[in-house]
Design an enzyme around this catalytic site. Structure first.
Site, PDB file in Angstrom:
ATOM      1  N   GLU A 420      40.708  33.783 -41.073  1.00 32.89           N
ATOM      2  CA  GLU A 420      41.195  32.662 -40.345  1.00 32.89           C
ATOM      3  C   GLU A 420      40.693  32.504 -39.088  1.00 32.89           C
ATOM      4  OE1 GLU A 420      45.196  34.074 -39.004  1.00 32.89           O
ATOM      5  OE2 GLU A 420      45.615  32.114 -38.118  1.00 32.89           O
ATOM      6  N   ASP A 493      45.428  36.783 -38.610  1.00 36.66           N
ATOM      7  CA  ASP A 493      46.211  37.592 -37.648  1.00 36.66           C
ATOM      8  C   ASP A 493      47.470  38.298 -38.153  1.00 36.66           C
ATOM      9  OD1 ASP A 493      44.592  36.345 -35.696  1.00 36.66           O
ATOM     10  OD2 ASP A 493      45.676  34.957 -35.364  1.00 36.66           O
ATOM     11  N   ASP A 495      50.549  38.332 -37.323  1.00 39.40           N
ATOM     12  CA  ASP A 495      51.607  37.497 -37.037  1.00 39.40           C
ATOM     13  C   ASP A 495      52.007  36.776 -37.879  1.00 39.40           C
ATOM     14  OD1 ASP A 495      49.823  35.541 -36.786  1.00 39.40           O
ATOM     15  OD2 ASP A 495      49.782  35.441 -34.789  1.00 39.40           O
ATOM     16  N   ASP A 497      52.178  33.523 -38.354  1.00 36.81           N
ATOM     17  CA  ASP A 497      51.082  32.322 -38.797  1.00 36.81           C
ATOM     18  C   ASP A 497      50.153  32.926 -39.556  1.00 36.81           C
ATOM     19  OD1 ASP A 497      52.247  30.309 -37.663  1.00 36.81           O
ATOM     20  OD2 ASP A 497      50.994  30.701 -35.622  1.00 36.81           O
TER      21      ASP A 497
END
Ligand code: TSJ
Length: 628
Positions: A420, A493, A495, A497
């Site tokens: 990403e 990541d 998280d 997202d």
């Protein structure tokens, strides 16, 4: 009858189970534990199928014991004539004794189910049976297959029922960890398949209880499966019938989606490999709608016949058959073989769907018109694909420009990291071992394939570059032998997202490159969340629990840094923590249960944001299991 010889036989049989537990329950991990519970619960379900039981309660105790209780008639406690042994003991200590005394109408046979509760007994450190019957409470205890006590009258009782409590043997299973998400999923499924039955799950470890009860049965089931998709008409089509002791129920909901999701069950078992009930359903539905469409002039003379795949586009359906002598085939015994079922399904569907459409002609028209337009779209997509192929981007051997390929050419030892963001992609390119690791950075949002047709996918640069890098082609053109990497690692990541991007990519893999998921080639990389330094050492921690533990085990002098994203790590850190095969953690994505996967994907990817949020809350254990 030589009583002692019988006893010796029993002990030998149950010892054989303990020597090779895998042969009876598949594994001694979480799925083996699951089998133990299912094996016991199946008995209560059989009682419910007979109409004698309205409630089943499963409790997971803090000490790993499991209790299954039902309010059925209570197991028979009488003495079995031939052997002189009471019925409870006989069931608990004799292999495959399930069908011996009870002539249960829908007894499940074959497969890993139906091995008999004696297997559970053999693999339990301790097992207690309590029966409420004849106004009395009976009780008998066992350990590792051998009885500890005789069947005793332990008091009086109001009502009737059976309760079994068992502790899986730690000598066999090691440390015991139950998969609550699978258990709760299965119990919920059972409640749908046995409409009205109340199933309670108490998880005393987490201190939570869930109640599953579906008054609408499989109609409620399809509604839930279709949640998040637009339905073409308000209420599912429901047909049911009975022929020669075999009961059939079908619930169907046509949505505006593009995938078909038909789940077929036989005697409450999810027949993931289909079988005669499924093929019978598909051909009967196609024939029926074509005949009906011609008869009612919804299909014109020069319209071609509707194709099954066009009819089933967007269909969510449950087929549930309860059959006295099921034949389960295939390696995993999840394919129904009974040949007589095909014509039974055809007869019932013809008759009952005919009646239904007489009452609801609008629904028939909607379904047929949808099928016609799906057929047109299919032809258009085929044309678009031919064009695309001629132009070449998807099928050419030119690798995407953004791909930093590895120097190895052996797929078996090559890895593709799908990363990403460009900055993380840059770090990954610098940090990798270029001999066997290829990097493909993705920019921005990934297309949600759940809500797009093929032509849109072909326009999407990010997904197209994955397809060309992977090399196999997609869907009907999927050729596994062209695969260029045996590890496809999604790196995002740690998280929300990142989790979203993982889900989008997994949906894409699941829908278009399913073979890769099935073969276990798809992974998710787990980047660390924290970097902890105490003067000389640097330690990386992957979740809050690890940080908590570190805090309790080390006092004072250390600093904690929370990584906000992969981009914050320099190439060396990224290599050390997330890419170096010596240190990294990769989660292999497994999709064994199509039902569960489909539920996750459609719900997570569906249009309704509120619903999605609820789903994520409710299923957070399932999602971490997938590690999204
Ligand atoms: F098998 C078992 F011990 F594992 C077990 C059996 C565990 C649990 C939780 C429930 C049961 C069970 C068995 N529930 N209900 C029954 N019912 C019978 O076995 C039964 C009851 C009555 C009659 C009858 O003809 O009167 C026949 C049967 C088979």
């Amino acid at each position: 009858m030589v009583y002692e010889a019988d006893q010796i036989q029993v002990l030998e049989d149950l010892e054989a189970v303990r020597v090779r537990p895998g042969m009876y329950i598949g594994s001694t991990g979480q799925s083996g534990l699951m089998h133990l519970i299912e094996e016991i619960v199946d008995n209560s379900i059989d009682e419910a199928l007979g109409g004698y039981c309205t409630e089943i309660e499963v409790t997971v105790h803090k000490d790993s014991r499991i209790t299954v209780r039902d309010d059925g008639r209570g197991m028979p406690v009488g003495i079995h004539k031939e052997t002189g042994i009471n019925a409870v003991e006989l069931v608990m200590t004799t292999l495959h004794s399930g069908g011996k005394f009870d002539h249960k109408s829908y007894h499940v046979s074959g497969g890993l189910h139906g091995v008999g509760v004696s297997v559970v007994n053999a693999l339990s450190e301790h097992l207690v049976v309590e029966v409420k019957r004849n106004g009395k409470l009976y009780r008998q205890e066992f350990s590792r297959g051998a009885k500890l006590t005789e069947l005793q009258e332990a008091g009086t009782s109001e009502g009737t029922g059976t309760t079994v409590t068992f502790l899986p043997d730690s000598q066999i299973f090691g440390e015991i960890h139950y998969n609550f998400s699978k258990l709760s999923h299965r119990l919920k499924e059972l409640s749908y398949l046995n409409g009205g039955l109340l199933i309670i799950l108490n998880n005393e470890i987490a201190g939570v209880s869930r109640r599953f009860q579906a008054k609408g049965g499989i109609v409620s089931f399809v509604k839930e499966l279709a949640e998040g998709k637009e339905c073409l008409y308000p209420e599912p089509i429901y047909v049911s019938g009975e022929e020669g002791g075999t009961a059939l129920e079908i619930a169907m909901l046509f949505t505006d989606g593009y995938d078909e999701a038909i789940f077929a069950f036989a005697n409450n078992i999810n027949t993931v490999d289909g079988g005669t009930h499924l093929t019978g359903f598909k051909s009967a539905l196609t024939k029926f709608l074509n005949d009906y469409g011609r008869d009612k002039k919804i299909l014109r003379k020069d319209d071609p016949n509707l194709r099954g795949e066009d009819i089933r586009e967007g269909l969510v359906a449950i087929i549930s058959i309860k059959i006295p002598n099921p034949e389960f085939e295939g390696q995993t015994k999840t394919k129904l073989g009974n040949p007589e079922v095909a014509s039974l399904v055809t007869n019932i569907l013809q008759e009952k769907l005919g009646l239904y459409f007489t009452k609801e002609p609008k629904v028939a028209r909607i379904v047929i018109e949808k099928s016609v337009s799906a057929g047109r779209a299919r032809l258009a997509a085929a044309k678009a694909r031919t064009m695309a192929r001629r132009k070449g981007p998807l099928f050419s051997s030119t690798l995407p420009g953004k791909l930093a390929d590895c120097s190895n050419t052996d797929p078996a030892t090559s890895e593709l990291y799908v990363v990403e963001g460009d900055s993380a992609g840059g770090s990954a390119k610098q940090g990798r071992d270029r001999a066997f690791q290829a990097i493909l950075p993705l920019r921005g949002k990934v297309l949600n394939v759940e809500k797009a047709r093929l032509s849109k996918l072909l326009d999407n640069v990010e997904l197209r570059s994955i397809i060309t890098a992977v090399g196999t082609g997609i869907r009907e053109e999927f050729s596994p032998e062209k695969l260029r990497y045996h590890k496809l690692v999604i790196m995002a990541d740690a998280d929300v997202d990142g989790a979203h991007i993982c889900t989008l990519l997994l949906t894409f893999f699941y829908r278009y490159l399913r073979g890769l998921v099935e073969q276990g080639y798809v992974y998710i990389a787990k980047p660390p969340l924290y970097q902890v330094k105490d003067g000389k050492r640097t330690v990386y921690l992957y979740n809050d629990a690890e940080l908590e533990r570190f805090r309790t085990e080390h006092d004072g002098n250390f600093t904690v840094k929370r990584f906000k994203g992969l981009g914050e790590m320099n190439p060396e850190e990224l290599w050390e923590t997330t890419m170096n095969p010596e240190n990294r953690t990769l989660k292999r994505i497994e999709i064994r249960d199509a039902l569960e996967a489909d539920e996750i994907f459609t719900t997570l990817m569906g249009s309704d944001v509120a619903l999605r949020r609820d789903f994520i809350w409710e299923n957070s254990d399932k999602i971490t299991a997938l590690d999204i």
